[in-house]
Enzyme design. Structure first.
Site, PDB file in Angstrom:
ATOM      1  N   HIS A 183      15.015 -26.857  31.877  1.00  0.00           N
ATOM      2  CA  HIS A 183      16.115 -27.388  31.067  1.00  0.00           C
ATOM      3  C   HIS A 183      17.363 -26.514  31.199  1.00  0.00           C
ATOM      4  CE1 HIS A 183      12.988 -29.880  29.408  1.00  0.00           C
ATOM      5  NE2 HIS A 183      13.834 -30.482  28.591  1.00  0.00           N
ATOM      6  N   HIS A 224       9.448 -22.575  25.383  1.00  0.00           N
ATOM      7  CA  HIS A 224       9.446 -21.504  26.367  1.00  0.00           C
ATOM      8  C   HIS A 224       9.487 -20.167  25.643  1.00  0.00           C
ATOM      9  CE1 HIS A 224       9.936 -23.421  30.356  1.00  0.00           C
ATOM     10  NE2 HIS A 224      10.581 -24.372  29.708  1.00  0.00           N
ATOM     11  N   ASP A 228      11.798 -16.761  29.699  1.00  0.00           N
ATOM     12  CA  ASP A 228      12.064 -17.934  30.539  1.00  0.00           C
ATOM     13  C   ASP A 228      13.538 -18.326  30.484  1.00  0.00           C
ATOM     14  OD1 ASP A 228       9.338 -17.807  30.698  1.00  0.00           O
ATOM     15  OD2 ASP A 228       8.991 -19.434  29.282  1.00  0.00           O
TER      16      ASP A 228
END
Length: 312
Positions: A183, A224, A228
């Protein structure tokens, strides 16, 4: 009658501009369709890789994380918040890339901008695949925790089962593809692209604010780990920086002059500048008509390239 005639004339000019824009974009797509198709095919490859690592995922205790300690957990019933923000960013950027078909002010060609964006995505996602296959961490998301039926996928019956992506469930409920956030790859690529080729300063500032908010929401949603998101921030910025060094600059359409469809590389620009300075020092005028055609990497002269459509 005068008002109707003016309106008809404006409509005719609008359709004429749209036709010219579509014609120019079509020619560019014919020249670059291989790169665009390859970029979209790689999105499928990235999806298959993410599904494959789900088979390797082993649920376990959530790792100690600074972001989890600082940010309160949104809860399983509010996981849609971060996805809503991401879809807003994605759709806004997608529509913006097609604005040359509508508005008079045009700074780039849509085909060229998507070739650049797909190059950013492919390099970033390639690094991501190597990273999450190197080490599989226990997923912090709710469906990846011990006791969830979705935390582990049963062994596939064959290769075909791995190659078929269950969209969108397979993407939303994936596990194991953690470092680094996909994302954030898309969000940062879109924001960085608008930072370079966009025109409104307020939207640029808003885009960076949304990127920060998106980062916090991803961690707060426990999709996450903080690492990350942090790795995505500096990796994507470095990827965009080095890809821009290798690829030629996009042609600027805002100066109203006839520009070449395929932009020149930085090396060519430097050589051109040295030649012009040499002529000026010798007292000679720099005439654009005297400039020699330069060769592209494929060996074709730029004289053979179609000239951009310029609106009057």
């Amino acid at each position: 009658m005068e008002l109707i005639g003016k309106r008809l004339k404006d409509d005719a000019l609008h359709w004429s501009r749209s036709f010219k824009e579509t014609s120019a974009e079509s020619n560019l797509f014919i020249d670059n369709w291989k790169y665009i198709i390859a970029g979209f095919v790689f999105q499928y490859i990235h999806g298959v890789a993410a599904r494959g690592v789900h088979y390797l995922h082993r649920p376990g205790p959530t790792l100690q994380d600074l972001g989890f300690f600082l940010l309160p957990e949104l809860g399983q019933d509010k996981v849609y918040v971060s996805e809503t923000v991401f879809m807003f960013v994605f759709l806004s950027f997608f529509l913006w890339t097609f604005h040359p078909f509508v508005f008079k002010v045009k700074k780039f060609y849509t085909v060229q901008i998507w070739c650049r964006v797909l190059a950013y995505l492919v390099v970033s996602q390639t690094l991501r695949i190597f990273t999450f296959y190197s080490t599989q961490l226990p997923g912090p998301n709710y469906h990846c925790r011990p006791g969830s039926k979705l935390a582990r996928l049963p062994e596939p019956d064959g290769v075909l089962e791995v190659l078929v992506i269950n969209f969108p469930q397979g993407v939303i409920y994936g596990c194991g593809d953690l470092i680094f956030s996909s994302h954030m790859i898309f969000t940062l690529v879109f924001v960085l692209t608008y930072q370079k080729y966009g025109t409104r300063r307020c939207i640029k500032q808003f885009g960076w604010s949304i990127a920060v908010i998106q980062s916090l929401l991803i961690v707060a949603s426990r999709k996450h780990y903080t690492v990350d998101v942090v790795v995505a921030w500096y990796t994507v910025n470095l990827v965009v920086f080095f890809v821009d060094k290798k690829l030629p600059e996009l042609s600027d359409r805002t100066n109203g002059s006839s520009l070449l469809l395929l932009p020149l590389s930085t090396k060519d620009k430097d050589n051109w500048t040295k030649e012009e300075n040499h002529k000026l020092l010798n007292g000679n005028s720099v005439n654009p008509a005297d400039r020699r055609p330069r060769s592209q990497s494929n060996g074709k002269n730029l004289e053979d390239v179609n000239i951009n459509q310029v609106d009057t």
